[in-house]
Design a protein around this motif. Structure first.
Motif, PDB file in Angstrom:
ATOM      1  N   SER A  29      40.445  53.039  35.221  1.00 56.15           N
ATOM      2  CA  SER A  29      39.083  52.208  34.555  1.00 56.15           C
ATOM      3  C   SER A  29      40.014  51.164  33.672  1.00 56.15           C
ATOM      4  O   SER A  29      41.207  51.282  33.314  1.00 56.15           O
ATOM      5  N   GLN A  30      39.280  50.157  33.174  1.00 57.55           N
ATOM      6  CA  GLN A  30      39.851  49.161  32.285  1.00 57.55           C
ATOM      7  C   GLN A  30      40.625  49.864  30.945  1.00 57.55           C
ATOM      8  O   GLN A  30      39.872  50.592  30.341  1.00 57.55           O
ATOM      9  N   LEU A  31      41.668  49.478  30.976  1.00 52.30           N
ATOM     10  CA  LEU A  31      42.475  49.937  29.474  1.00 52.30           C
ATOM     11  C   LEU A  31      42.275  48.759  28.675  1.00 52.30           C
ATOM     12  O   LEU A  31      41.852  49.001  27.444  1.00 52.30           O
ATOM     13  N   VAL A  32      42.624  47.602  29.070  1.00 53.28           N
ATOM     14  CA  VAL A  32      42.697  46.529  28.082  1.00 53.28           C
ATOM     15  C   VAL A  32      42.876  45.136  28.842  1.00 53.28           C
ATOM     16  O   VAL A  32      43.184  45.062  30.181  1.00 53.28           O
ATOM     17  N   VAL A  33      41.915  44.193  28.527  1.00 54.14           N
ATOM     18  CA  VAL A  33      42.255  42.760  29.182  1.00 54.14           C
ATOM     19  C   VAL A  33      42.946  42.007  27.941  1.00 54.14           C
ATOM     20  O   VAL A  33      42.122  41.813  26.976  1.00 54.14           O
ATOM     21  N   ASP A  34      43.995  41.531  28.151  1.00 53.30           N
ATOM     22  CA  ASP A  34      44.850  40.783  27.243  1.00 53.30           C
ATOM     23  C   ASP A  34      45.948  39.629  27.712  1.00 53.30           C
ATOM     24  O   ASP A  34      46.201  39.898  28.819  1.00 53.30           O
ATOM     25  N   ARG A  35      46.357  38.764  26.907  1.00 54.98           N
ATOM     26  CA  ARG A  35      47.545  38.093  27.195  1.00 54.98           C
ATOM     27  C   ARG A  35      48.976  38.973  26.732  1.00 54.98           C
ATOM     28  O   ARG A  35      49.689  38.332  25.855  1.00 54.98           O
ATOM     29  N   ILE A  36      49.301  39.935  27.508  1.00 57.01           N
ATOM     30  CA  ILE A  36      50.370  40.781  27.644  1.00 57.01           C
ATOM     31  C   ILE A  36      50.965  41.128  28.875  1.00 57.01           C
ATOM     32  O   ILE A  36      50.233  41.307  29.990  1.00 57.01           O
ATOM     33  N   ASP A  37      52.250  40.462  29.235  1.00 62.79           N
ATOM     34  CA  ASP A  37      53.128  40.756  30.232  1.00 62.79           C
ATOM     35  C   ASP A  37      54.412  41.291  29.868  1.00 62.79           C
ATOM     36  O   ASP A  37      55.328  40.767  30.013  1.00 62.79           O
TER      37      ASP A  37
END
Length: 267
Positions: A29-37
């Motif tokens: 399942s979705q953990l987070v949607v973010d600008r992280i890489d």
């Protein structure tokens, strides 16, 4: 495929206990949607583009494999396979309406599974028992795709399908009617993206500067093969389990009134 697709599988186990077909398939399942890489842009907040992330809850912008041990750092996971504290992530899909507005397309769960958006993950060993497959070593990382791509690249089992409202068992992955390009018609069952990772490793490096050079696709592997097939090249002699993502994009609103595309720095 106009996207970057990344994986940090840190544990490979359980294949000897499988029944036929010998694979792991589970929903994350979705953990987070973010600008992280943490792989391509470690420590950079925000990263150049948006990702959807699933897996262990210790995910952050800086995850050096030498110091960040996922099984030790994570206390839970968004995956239904509760022993997997790996993190998996992909670029996100956007819908551009005719009036120029943008909307992120949410993910939904593959038919027959339970969860909250996210990704269905497959770990597939050799289905023919014709090759010895080595489990992923702790700290192993790899990346598939090209965030700068603006045209289709080598069709290494990266494909999209316009899904019917229910049931789709008669067509194999990345065979017709799948295509490298995103569908431009109404899809009653959403768009399914399949992303298949390389199955050959150099046997030494857990990562590489471009996060791709330490792995390779097998020579002679066919477009629709399941699991490690073909022959690993001399430069990458170690066969590893095939990792595959299945991502369901909820475009069950009419896509005919706009355009869907994967986020990257060129859009």
């Amino acid at each position: 495929m106009h996207s970057t697709l990344l994986i940090l599988p840190l544990i490979g186990h359980g294949f000897s206990q499988m029944v036929i077909p010998p694979m792991l398939r589970f929903e994350c399942s979705q953990l987070v949607v973010d600008r992280i890489d943490p792989l391509v842009n470690p420590g950079s907040v925000p990263s150049p583009h948006l990702h959807q992330i699933v897996g262990g809850n210790s995910f952050n912008a800086s995850m050096d494999h030498a110091t960040h041990d996922l099984p030790a750092s994570s206390t839970c996971t968004s995956c239904t396979f509760s022993e997997d504290f790996s993190n998996y992530w992909t670029a996100v899909l956007y819908f551009r309406a005719r009036n120029g507005t943008f909307k992120r397309v949410p993910q939904f769960v593959s038919e027959g599974l339970r969860g909250n958006g996210g990704i269905t993950v497959y770990y597939i060993p050799s289905t023919t028992n014709s090759s010895s497959v080595t489990a992923f070593r702790p700290g192993f990382r790899m990346l598939v795709g090209d965030a700068t791509a603006i045209s289709p690249r080598e069709p290494r089992k990266l494909c999209h399908r316009c899904m019917p409202a229910t049931g789709d068992n008669s067509n194999i992955n990345c065979g017709a009617p799948d295509d490298q390009s995103l569908p431009k018609k109404n899809c009653p069952g959403g768009i399914r993206s399949v992303i298949t990772f390389p199955t050959c490793w150099d046997g030494v490096n857990l990562d590489s500067p471009d996060h791709q050079s330490h792995v390779a696709y097998a020579v002679g592997a066919q477009a629709n093969d399941v699991g490690p097939t073909g022959k690993c090249p001399a430069s990458h002699p170690v066969a590893i389990p095939q990792v595959m993502y299945e991502v369901m994009w909820d475009v069950r609103f009419s896509i005919s009134f706009g355009h869907a595309f994967i986020s990257n720095p060129n859009t």
